[in-house]
Design a protein around this motif. Structure first.
Motif, mmCIF file in Angstrom:
data_model
loop_
_atom_site.group_PDB
_atom_site.id
_atom_site.type_symbol
_atom_site.label_atom_id
_atom_site.label_comp_id
_atom_site.label_asym_id
_atom_site.label_seq_id
_atom_site.Cartn_x
_atom_site.Cartn_y
_atom_site.Cartn_z
ATOM 1 N N VAL A 1 16.674 2.470 -5.162
ATOM 2 C CA VAL A 1 17.063 0.743 -5.162
ATOM 3 C C VAL A 1 18.222 0.914 -6.138
ATOM 4 C CG1 VAL A 1 17.555 -1.723 -5.998
ATOM 5 C CG2 VAL A 1 15.359 -0.541 -5.036
ATOM 6 N N ILE A 2 19.420 0.667 -5.493
ATOM 7 C CA ILE A 2 20.948 1.317 -6.573
ATOM 8 C C ILE A 2 21.322 -0.568 -6.545
ATOM 9 C CG2 ILE A 2 22.955 1.900 -6.303
ATOM 10 C CD1 ILE A 2 22.567 4.170 -4.582
ATOM 11 N N ALA A 3 21.287 -0.522 -8.102
ATOM 12 C CA ALA A 3 21.786 -2.200 -8.286
ATOM 13 C C ALA A 3 22.542 -2.309 -9.458
ATOM 14 C CB ALA A 3 20.597 -2.348 -8.603
ATOM 15 N N CYS A 4 23.168 -3.536 -8.939
ATOM 16 C CA CYS A 4 24.241 -4.111 -10.878
ATOM 17 C C CYS A 4 23.851 -3.999 -11.622
ATOM 18 C CB CYS A 4 24.634 -4.858 -10.185
ATOM 19 S SG CYS A 4 25.624 -6.254 -11.171
ATOM 20 N N GLY A 5 24.192 -3.750 -12.865
ATOM 21 C CA GLY A 5 23.539 -3.885 -14.083
ATOM 22 C C GLY A 5 23.360 -5.623 -14.730
ATOM 23 N N ARG B 1 17.597 -7.045 -15.021
ATOM 24 C CA ARG B 1 16.482 -7.189 -15.701
ATOM 25 C C ARG B 1 15.911 -7.978 -14.611
ATOM 26 N NH1 ARG B 1 16.366 -9.983 -21.463
ATOM 27 N NH2 ARG B 1 17.939 -9.221 -21.820
ATOM 28 N N GLU B 2 16.488 -9.073 -13.153
ATOM 29 C CA GLU B 2 15.466 -8.977 -12.391
ATOM 30 C C GLU B 2 14.803 -8.778 -11.351
ATOM 31 O OE1 GLU B 2 17.941 -12.394 -14.687
ATOM 32 O OE2 GLU B 2 18.410 -10.510 -13.687
ATOM 33 N N ILE B 3 15.443 -8.098 -11.584
ATOM 34 C CA ILE B 3 15.204 -6.503 -9.993
ATOM 35 C C ILE B 3 13.614 -5.841 -10.886
ATOM 36 C CG2 ILE B 3 15.053 -4.385 -9.485
ATOM 37 C CD1 ILE B 3 17.742 -4.719 -8.817
ATOM 38 N N ILE B 4 13.425 -6.177 -12.355
ATOM 39 C CA ILE B 4 12.455 -4.872 -13.044
ATOM 40 C C ILE B 4 11.404 -6.024 -12.492
ATOM 41 C CG2 ILE B 4 11.717 -4.609 -15.573
ATOM 42 C CD1 ILE B 4 13.949 -3.051 -15.204
ATOM 43 N N ALA B 5 11.643 -7.295 -13.255
ATOM 44 C CA ALA B 5 10.303 -8.558 -13.105
ATOM 45 C C ALA B 5 10.016 -8.657 -11.537
ATOM 46 C CB ALA B 5 11.093 -9.517 -13.579
ATOM 47 N N ILE B 6 10.830 -8.687 -10.266
ATOM 48 C CA ILE B 6 10.292 -8.570 -9.586
ATOM 49 C C ILE B 6 9.366 -7.416 -8.620
ATOM 50 C CG2 ILE B 6 10.824 -8.873 -6.962
ATOM 51 C CD1 ILE B 6 13.626 -10.369 -7.342
ATOM 52 N N THR C 1 18.583 2.281 -10.381
ATOM 53 C CA THR C 1 19.275 3.607 -10.605
ATOM 54 C C THR C 1 20.142 2.312 -11.224
ATOM 55 O OG1 THR C 1 19.229 5.201 -9.905
ATOM 56 C CG2 THR C 1 21.149 4.364 -10.793
ATOM 57 N N CYS C 2 20.967 2.083 -11.913
ATOM 58 C CA CYS C 2 21.689 0.433 -12.035
ATOM 59 C C CYS C 2 23.492 1.143 -12.414
ATOM 60 C CB CYS C 2 21.701 -0.071 -13.019
ATOM 61 S SG CYS C 2 20.009 -1.484 -12.492
ATOM 62 N N TYR D 1 14.430 -16.230 -8.403
ATOM 63 C CA TYR D 1 15.897 -15.205 -7.918
ATOM 64 C C TYR D 1 15.729 -14.944 -6.609
ATOM 65 C CZ TYR D 1 12.890 -13.356 -11.565
ATOM 66 O OH TYR D 1 12.129 -13.017 -13.322
ATOM 67 N N GLY D 2 14.913 -16.410 -5.603
ATOM 68 C CA GLY D 2 15.631 -16.255 -4.120
ATOM 69 C C GLY D 2 16.148 -14.790 -3.269
ATOM 70 N N ASP D 3 16.432 -15.105 -3.136
ATOM 71 C CA ASP D 3 17.020 -13.695 -1.530
ATOM 72 C C ASP D 3 16.344 -12.836 -2.271
ATOM 73 O OD1 ASP D 3 16.714 -16.120 0.403
ATOM 74 O OD2 ASP D 3 18.917 -15.279 0.575
ATOM 75 N N LEU D 4 16.354 -12.192 -3.356
ATOM 76 C CA LEU D 4 16.740 -10.939 -3.991
ATOM 77 C C LEU D 4 15.111 -10.795 -3.887
ATOM 78 C CD1 LEU D 4 17.548 -8.655 -4.838
ATOM 79 C CD2 LEU D 4 17.991 -9.592 -7.475
ATOM 80 N N ALA D 5 14.611 -11.993 -4.636
ATOM 81 C CA ALA D 5 12.857 -11.518 -4.228
ATOM 82 C C ALA D 5 11.999 -10.780 -3.112
ATOM 83 C CB ALA D 5 11.894 -12.597 -5.100
#
Length: 205
Positions: free
Chosen positions: A15-19, A23-28, A40-41, A193-197
């Motif tokens: 997953v290439i993500a915005c920094g 935190r939210e991605i790691i939690a999910i 990768t951020c 986390y809405g639609d991200l989760a």
């Protein structure tokens, strides 16, 4: 005679993500045991120069492919790239999270769209921006040096809406302080986390 069949190894996914949403991605990922996903951020400050986002993501895609990673997901919305990010995704055959920006996908894209004109006079914060308000708003806009610019930038807004991913008294206080600094009414909406989760669960399954 029977033999135990080893469980099928799950293919790695990067997953290439915005920094700003790391935190939210790691939690999910942790909550769902998705250990096969590599994160990768890119620096969150790229949002101040969105024209640079597509090239940076294309570079990360190339690095992932060079490392033998075949499954890639882009955890960015359009984020002010004017469709250029979609062109990069199409070029390389990768998918990104749907939506125009993180405020929308945290709220849920359908929900955010349903707010309609209420969004037009609102300045939004996420957990990240509540935490980093001075670094990403106050100083880049020069409000620390020229507070008189506040009404130039924010005179057409009516309220600051804090879209809260978590329940944090500290972040709620920070968001209220930001609203006061900008001279705006304050509103908090708990989004999670809405639609991200749902997007990460879908591509990570």
């Amino acid at each position: 005679m029977s033999f135990a069949v080893p469980p099928q190894e799950i293919e790695k996914l990067r997953v290439i993500a915005c920094g700003a949403i790391a935190r939210e991605i790691i939690a999910i990922l942790a909550a769902n045991g998705m250990q096969h996903i590599e994160l990768t951020c890119l620096p969150a400050i790229l949002h101040n120069t969105p024209d640079k986002i597509p090239a940076e993501i294309e570079r990360e895609i190339a690095e992932a492919r060079a490392a033998g990673v075949s499954r890639i997901f882009i955890a960015y919305a359009d984020c002010g790239t004017g469709g250029l990010l979609d062109g990069i995704c199409e070029k390389h055959g990768v998918e990104r999270i749907a939506g125009p920006h993180c405020y929308s996908f945290f709220a849920g894209n359908d929900e955010f769209e349903s707010w309609g004109e209420d969004n037009m006079r609102a300045f939004f914060l996420t957990d990240f921006l509540a935490r980093q308000f001075d670094a990403f708003v106050t100083r880049p806009l020069g409000l620390d040096r020229h507070p008189e610019l506040r009404d130039v930038y924010f005179g057409n807004y009516q309220k600051l809406v804090y879209l809260a991913q978590t329940d944090s008294d500290e972040l709620d206080f920070c968001a209220q302080a930001a609203a006061e600094k900008l001279g705006l009414a304050y509103e908090r909406r708990r989004t999670g986390y809405g639609d991200l989760a749902s997007a990460l669960n879908k591509i990570g399954s």
